[in-house]
Design a protein around this motif. Structure first.
Motif, PDB file in Angstrom:
ATOM      1  N   ILE A  26       1.829  69.017 -10.096  1.00 54.63           N
ATOM      2  CA  ILE A  26       0.455  69.204  -9.615  1.00 54.63           C
ATOM      3  C   ILE A  26       0.500  70.114  -8.393  1.00 54.63           C
ATOM      4  N   SER A  27      -0.622  70.687  -8.059  1.00 54.89           N
ATOM      5  CA  SER A  27      -0.660  71.581  -6.899  1.00 54.89           C
ATOM      6  C   SER A  27      -0.660  70.780  -5.601  1.00 54.89           C
ATOM      7  N   MET A  28      -0.295  71.463  -4.522  1.00 58.76           N
ATOM      8  CA  MET A  28      -0.342  70.813  -3.209  1.00 58.76           C
ATOM      9  C   MET A  28      -1.778  70.431  -2.853  1.00 58.76           C
ATOM     10  N   MET A  29      -2.750  71.212  -3.331  1.00 54.71           N
ATOM     11  CA  MET A  29      -4.149  70.898  -3.044  1.00 54.71           C
ATOM     12  C   MET A  29      -4.597  69.664  -3.825  1.00 54.71           C
ATOM     13  N   ASP A  30      -4.136  69.536  -5.071  1.00 55.61           N
ATOM     14  CA  ASP A  30      -4.433  68.312  -5.835  1.00 55.61           C
ATOM     15  C   ASP A  30      -3.806  67.102  -5.154  1.00 55.61           C
ATOM     16  N   HIS A  31      -2.594  67.275  -4.660  1.00 54.75           N
ATOM     17  CA  HIS A  31      -1.913  66.185  -3.955  1.00 54.75           C
ATOM     18  C   HIS A  31      -2.698  65.794  -2.695  1.00 54.75           C
ATOM     19  N   LEU A  32      -3.177  66.782  -1.956  1.00 60.49           N
ATOM     20  CA  LEU A  32      -3.973  66.492  -0.766  1.00 60.49           C
ATOM     21  C   LEU A  32      -5.255  65.762  -1.141  1.00 60.49           C
ATOM     22  N   TYR A  33      -5.912  66.213  -2.203  1.00 54.96           N
ATOM     23  CA  TYR A  33      -7.124  65.522  -2.683  1.00 54.96           C
ATOM     24  C   TYR A  33      -6.789  64.056  -2.965  1.00 54.96           C
ATOM     25  N   ASN A  34      -5.702  63.814  -3.675  1.00 56.51           N
ATOM     26  CA  ASN A  34      -5.322  62.439  -4.012  1.00 56.51           C
ATOM     27  C   ASN A  34      -5.027  61.613  -2.764  1.00 56.51           C
ATOM     28  N   SER A  45     -14.292  60.528  -2.395  1.00 48.34           N
ATOM     29  CA  SER A  45     -14.716  60.941  -3.737  1.00 48.34           C
ATOM     30  C   SER A  45     -16.226  60.993  -3.880  1.00 48.34           C
ATOM     31  N   SER A  46     -16.962  60.282  -3.030  1.00 50.67           N
ATOM     32  CA  SER A  46     -18.425  60.310  -3.129  1.00 50.67           C
ATOM     33  C   SER A  46     -19.009  61.668  -2.741  1.00 50.67           C
ATOM     34  N   PHE A  47     -18.227  62.519  -2.090  1.00 46.12           N
ATOM     35  CA  PHE A  47     -18.681  63.873  -1.741  1.00 46.12           C
ATOM     36  C   PHE A  47     -18.791  64.776  -2.962  1.00 46.12           C
ATOM     37  N   PHE A  48     -18.140  64.399  -4.061  1.00 47.43           N
ATOM     38  CA  PHE A  48     -18.011  65.291  -5.204  1.00 47.43           C
ATOM     39  C   PHE A  48     -18.801  64.756  -6.394  1.00 47.43           C
ATOM     40  N   ASP A  50     -19.267  66.465  -9.313  1.00 49.24           N
ATOM     41  CA  ASP A  50     -18.709  66.916 -10.589  1.00 49.24           C
ATOM     42  C   ASP A  50     -17.422  67.689 -10.343  1.00 49.24           C
ATOM     43  N   LEU A  51     -16.788  68.130 -11.417  1.00 44.69           N
ATOM     44  CA  LEU A  51     -15.519  68.850 -11.296  1.00 44.69           C
ATOM     45  C   LEU A  51     -15.671  70.189 -10.581  1.00 44.69           C
ATOM     46  N   ASP A  52     -16.828  70.829 -10.725  1.00 42.81           N
ATOM     47  CA  ASP A  52     -17.064  72.083 -10.007  1.00 42.81           C
ATOM     48  C   ASP A  52     -17.022  71.864  -8.495  1.00 42.81           C
ATOM     49  N   ALA A  53     -17.564  70.747  -8.044  1.00 36.17           N
ATOM     50  CA  ALA A  53     -17.546  70.444  -6.610  1.00 36.17           C
ATOM     51  C   ALA A  53     -16.116  70.256  -6.120  1.00 36.17           C
ATOM     52  N   ILE A  54     -15.284  69.606  -6.925  1.00 37.65           N
ATOM     53  CA  ILE A  54     -13.880  69.424  -6.558  1.00 37.65           C
ATOM     54  C   ILE A  54     -13.181  70.775  -6.524  1.00 37.65           C
ATOM     55  N   PRO A  90     -12.384  63.958   6.929  1.00 37.47           N
ATOM     56  CA  PRO A  90     -12.685  65.087   7.813  1.00 37.47           C
ATOM     57  C   PRO A  90     -13.290  66.264   7.050  1.00 37.47           C
ATOM     58  N   SER A  91     -14.058  67.045   7.779  1.00 32.03           N
ATOM     59  CA  SER A  91     -14.522  68.332   7.258  1.00 32.03           C
ATOM     60  C   SER A  91     -13.331  69.286   7.318  1.00 32.03           C
ATOM     61  N   LEU A  92     -13.472  70.452   6.750  1.00 34.44           N
ATOM     62  CA  LEU A  92     -12.400  71.445   6.805  1.00 34.44           C
ATOM     63  C   LEU A  92     -12.057  71.817   8.248  1.00 34.44           C
ATOM     64  N   PRO A  93     -13.031  72.140   9.099  1.00 33.21           N
ATOM     65  CA  PRO A  93     -12.664  72.463  10.486  1.00 33.21           C
ATOM     66  C   PRO A  93     -11.971  71.293  11.202  1.00 33.21           C
ATOM     67  N   GLU A  94     -12.424  70.067  10.943  1.00 28.81           N
ATOM     68  CA  GLU A  94     -11.773  68.908  11.564  1.00 28.81           C
ATOM     69  C   GLU A  94     -10.329  68.776  11.076  1.00 28.81           C
ATOM     70  N   PHE A  95     -10.119  68.983   9.779  1.00 33.06           N
ATOM     71  CA  PHE A  95      -8.772  68.841   9.250  1.00 33.06           C
ATOM     72  C   PHE A  95      -7.854  69.930   9.786  1.00 33.06           C
ATOM     73  N   LEU A  96      -8.369  71.146   9.901  1.00 29.57           N
ATOM     74  CA  LEU A  96      -7.546  72.219  10.470  1.00 29.57           C
ATOM     75  C   LEU A  96      -7.122  71.872  11.890  1.00 29.57           C
TER      76      LEU A  96
END
Length: 118
Positions: A26-34, A45-48, A50-54, A90-96
Motif C-alpha cells: 500500500i502507499s505511504m499515504m494509504d498507511h497514513l490514512y489508516n 473517517s467522518s470527514f470523507f 465518498d472515495l473521491d473525498a479520500i 489535524p488539518s493539513l497545516p496542523e499536521f505539517l
C-alpha cells in the motif's frame, strides 16, 4: 529524501502515492490514512463522504508533503505529536507543523534558550 521523481514525459510521480513494499504494497499515504483513522476512530473517517473525498485528501496531502520535503520520519514525528496534542484529527497545516514542531517560533525559542543556558 526527494519524494517527487521526474518522468521523461515531464510529469511527476509522487512517491507518497506509490505502492510501498515495506507496507505490504500500500502507499505511504494509504498507511497514513489508516493510522489517522485508527487514532481518531470515526472522527477522521467522518470527514470523507465518498472515495473521491479520500482521493482528494490523499492527493492534497501527498503534494504538500513533496513540496515541503516531508520524510517518513517527519510523519512518524507528526503522528506522535498528534497523539499527545490533538483530540481531533489535524488539518493539513496542523499536521505539517506537527511533523516539524521544532520549526515553530515558540518551540525554537525555548530550544535555543535551553541550549544557551546549558
Amino acid at each position: 529524501m526527494d519524494m517527487l521523481l521526474k518522468q521523461s514525459h515531464s510529469t511527476e510521480i509522487n512517491l507518497w502515492l506509490q505502492p510501498y513494499e515495506k507496507l505490504n504494497g500500500i502507499s505511504m499515504m494509504d498507511h497514513l490514512y489508516n493510522r489517522l483513522d485508527g487514532i481518531y476512530p470515526h472522527k477522521f473517517s467522518s470527514f470523507f463522504t465518498d472515495l473521491d473525498a479520500i482521493d482528494n485528501w490523499k492527493n492534497a496531502w501527498a503534494e504538500a508533503f513533496a513540496e515541503e520535503g516531508i520524510t517518513p520520519q517527519d510523519v512518524r514525528n507528526g503522528l506522535q505529536y498528534c497523539l499527545r496534542h490533538y483530540d481531533w484529527p489535524p488539518s493539513l497545516p496542523e499536521f505539517l507543523r506537527a511533523c516539524r514542531p521544532f520549526l515553530e517560533r515558540e518551540t525554537a525559542f525555548y530550544i535555543a534558550r535551553k541550549g544557551i543556558e546549558e
